[in-house]
Design a protein around this motif. Sequence first.
Motif, PDB file in Angstrom:
ATOM      1  N   GLY A 153      -1.543  -0.131   9.398  1.00  0.00           N
ATOM      2  CA  GLY A 153      -2.213   1.113   9.047  1.00  0.00           C
ATOM      3  C   GLY A 153      -3.682   1.130   9.415  1.00  0.00           C
ATOM      4  N   THR A 154      -4.360   0.003   9.234  1.00  0.00           N
ATOM      5  CA  THR A 154      -5.777  -0.069   9.594  1.00  0.00           C
ATOM      6  C   THR A 154      -5.966   0.174  11.086  1.00  0.00           C
ATOM      7  OG1 THR A 154      -6.319  -1.581   7.773  1.00  0.00           O
ATOM      8  CG2 THR A 154      -7.799  -1.589   9.680  1.00  0.00           C
TER       9      THR A 154
ATOM     10  N   ALA B  22      -5.364   3.785  11.998  1.00  0.00           N
ATOM     11  CA  ALA B  22      -6.528   4.597  11.643  1.00  0.00           C
ATOM     12  C   ALA B  22      -7.623   4.462  12.692  1.00  0.00           C
ATOM     13  CB  ALA B  22      -7.051   4.175  10.274  1.00  0.00           C
TER      14      ALA B  22
ATOM     15  N   LYS C  19       1.970   7.031  -0.444  1.00  0.00           N
ATOM     16  CA  LYS C  19       0.947   6.066  -0.847  1.00  0.00           C
ATOM     17  C   LYS C  19       1.194   5.660  -2.298  1.00  0.00           C
ATOM     18  CE  LYS C  19      -1.826   5.719   2.769  1.00  0.00           C
ATOM     19  NZ  LYS C  19      -2.062   4.435   3.434  1.00  0.00           N
TER      20      LYS C  19
ATOM     21  N   PHE D  67     -10.002   1.875   3.808  1.00  0.00           N
ATOM     22  CA  PHE D  67     -10.441   1.669   5.186  1.00  0.00           C
ATOM     23  C   PHE D  67     -11.498   0.569   5.276  1.00  0.00           C
ATOM     24  CE2 PHE D  67     -13.062   2.865   8.945  1.00  0.00           C
ATOM     25  CZ  PHE D  67     -12.087   2.632   9.912  1.00  0.00           C
TER      26      PHE D  67
ATOM     27  N   GLU E 114      -6.181  10.198   3.317  1.00  0.00           N
ATOM     28  CA  GLU E 114      -5.312   9.240   2.644  1.00  0.00           C
ATOM     29  C   GLU E 114      -5.614   7.799   3.025  1.00  0.00           C
ATOM     30  OE1 GLU E 114      -1.365   9.154   5.549  1.00  0.00           O
ATOM     31  OE2 GLU E 114      -1.215   9.923   3.506  1.00  0.00           O
ATOM     32  N   ARG E 115      -6.200   7.588   4.217  1.00  0.00           N
ATOM     33  CA  ARG E 115      -6.523   6.225   4.635  1.00  0.00           C
ATOM     34  C   ARG E 115      -7.908   5.803   4.135  1.00  0.00           C
ATOM     35  NH1 ARG E 115      -3.142   2.240   5.656  1.00  0.00           N
ATOM     36  NH2 ARG E 115      -4.501   0.453   5.945  1.00  0.00           N
ATOM     37  N   GLN E 116      -8.723   6.762   3.775  1.00  0.00           N
ATOM     38  CA  GLN E 116     -10.122   6.521   3.432  1.00  0.00           C
ATOM     39  C   GLN E 116     -10.337   5.468   2.331  1.00  0.00           C
ATOM     40  OE1 GLN E 116     -12.442  10.163   3.635  1.00  0.00           O
ATOM     41  NE2 GLN E 116     -13.566   9.541   1.806  1.00  0.00           N
TER      42      GLN E 116
ATOM     43  N   ASN F 117       0.826  -1.203   0.000  1.00  0.00           N
ATOM     44  CA  ASN F 117       0.000   0.000   0.000  1.00  0.00           C
ATOM     45  C   ASN F 117       0.866   1.261   0.000  1.00  0.00           C
ATOM     46  OD1 ASN F 117      -2.459   1.420   0.071  1.00  0.00           O
ATOM     47  ND2 ASN F 117      -2.308   1.666   2.280  1.00  0.00           N
ATOM     48  N   SER F 118       1.852   1.292   0.894  1.00  0.00           N
ATOM     49  CA  SER F 118       2.710   2.469   1.037  1.00  0.00           C
ATOM     50  C   SER F 118       4.177   2.060   1.072  1.00  0.00           C
ATOM     51  CB  SER F 118       2.382   3.212   2.332  1.00  0.00           C
ATOM     52  OG  SER F 118       1.035   3.589   2.398  1.00  0.00           O
TER      53      SER F 118
ATOM     54  N   CYS G  12      -5.671  -4.939   2.404  1.00  0.00           N
ATOM     55  CA  CYS G  12      -6.659  -3.879   2.236  1.00  0.00           C
ATOM     56  C   CYS G  12      -6.696  -3.329   0.815  1.00  0.00           C
ATOM     57  CB  CYS G  12      -6.411  -2.762   3.253  1.00  0.00           C
ATOM     58  SG  CYS G  12      -4.787  -2.002   3.163  1.00  0.00           S
TER      59      CYS G  12
END
Length: 500
Positions: A212-213, A216, A38, A264, A259-261, A15-16, A163
């Motif tokens: 990351g999840t 968040a 990202k 998520f 950025e996480r949206q 992801n990143s 994700c």
Amino acid sequence: MTMSPLYAVIDLGSNSFHMLITRLVANSVQTVDRVKRKVRLASGLNNENELSNEAMLRGLECLNFFAERLQDIPPDNIRIVATATLRLATNSQEFIDKAEIVLGHKIIVLSGLQEAETIYLGVAHTSASEDKRLVLDIGGASTELIVGNAFDAIKVCSVDMGCVTYNQQFFVGGELSELNMNNAKTAAKAMLEPIVHEYKDVGWQSVLSGSGTIQALAEILRASHQPAIVSLPFLYSLETALINSKNIDNIAITGLTVERQPVFASGLAILIAIFESLDLNELQLSSGALREGLLYEMLPDMRQINIRQRTVNSIAERFHVDKEHAFRVSNQAQIIFDIFAQQLPLEKDNSFKLLLASCALHEIGLLLEFKNQQDHGAYIIANSDLPGFDQVDKHLLATFIQLQKSNIDLIKLKEQTATSYDNACYLLIIFRLAIIFCQRRNDNELSSININISNRNISIQLPQKWVKAHPLVIDELSQESLYLGVLGMSLTILDDLNLE
């Protein structure tokens, strides 16, 4: 004075892409810089697991930024790894060859098990938990589950679900619906089903994650002034909010970053599936994961030194704490605790260890000024990176330091979740009394103490000679009785002739 050398870790995630730059300060790790981009490399995989040119270009552009920072770091102090997407991509070597030219350093593609073990080491190096732990990490294209104790991983697996990949598979066009969420959860449960029984057989006492999840989710909890402890009802409430949003572009959850949206919902679906499959009750945010595992294994003697003690020593050194006095207060607190424990249901558990850490660090605010030192100290604790102390631990530490003398704010004691309210009250009383008895900052002036606790009254009996020689301490104890009234407690001082 020569500065300690820098260390760099780069994680080419699905992801990143992340770069972490640190140095050793006072035998602890100080983060100098974090760079995150990202890249969403996993979104560039087609059905044949070929990585698109567009995704490669995004990745190479990011690594060109990273390469600038690596020039001043000793090559032996650099670790660069790639994870799930570059494991899966059939043309990954093409990207790696180009990336190594850009970076000027070797890239190691971790196997799923290597990634899981390194993630576990990151948690082990930054967590003080002595229990057997379950560690989760939801990445862009894979999810790792590890059970371990201390630095030993007992059960390890990596599952091909993440994700980014689940977002592409189940949330096409950004659509959020009950059907899409259920399909994602069902698929995740099917991936987990072969390992559920063997993991349950191994068992664990705590659950941690730094992905990351989970970060968040912790930010969402903090935005609503709740402790960073993830529960299944909380996850269900977010699932409902997502479904009601209809589309990823419409998500409006306080604390969730833009950025996480995009990923998520998919991350949440995977996490709910893990909770339900493994019958989890709650999960805490870990300050360490893959990058920390790579970093700490590079540093000298990191497995030999207790993580919390190293952190406390480092903070004390940075803020020029009077270590002899801190030790004096800590010893006095232990003496009073042992007396209290004979009459109250107190245990030498994690909250007791946090009490001792509070004693060691209670004067860190003095470096800024005396007048508001309690507030300064609490702020420093709440906003510092403290390896070995999770968010819940830090909250109690900050609360004790802020309430070490004068008025007691009951709301702050009730907001902490590291221990029960009653236990927090008793520990705070012990902390405050230890500070008062040590205010002469002289070991020879400490008195033997007899304490009796009955009907919410604390009676402290002291030698008459000592009482007469310490009028200021006795006056402070008299004032303390007024402050303790807010806790429903009273304090009586007696000399050894039982005269008030």
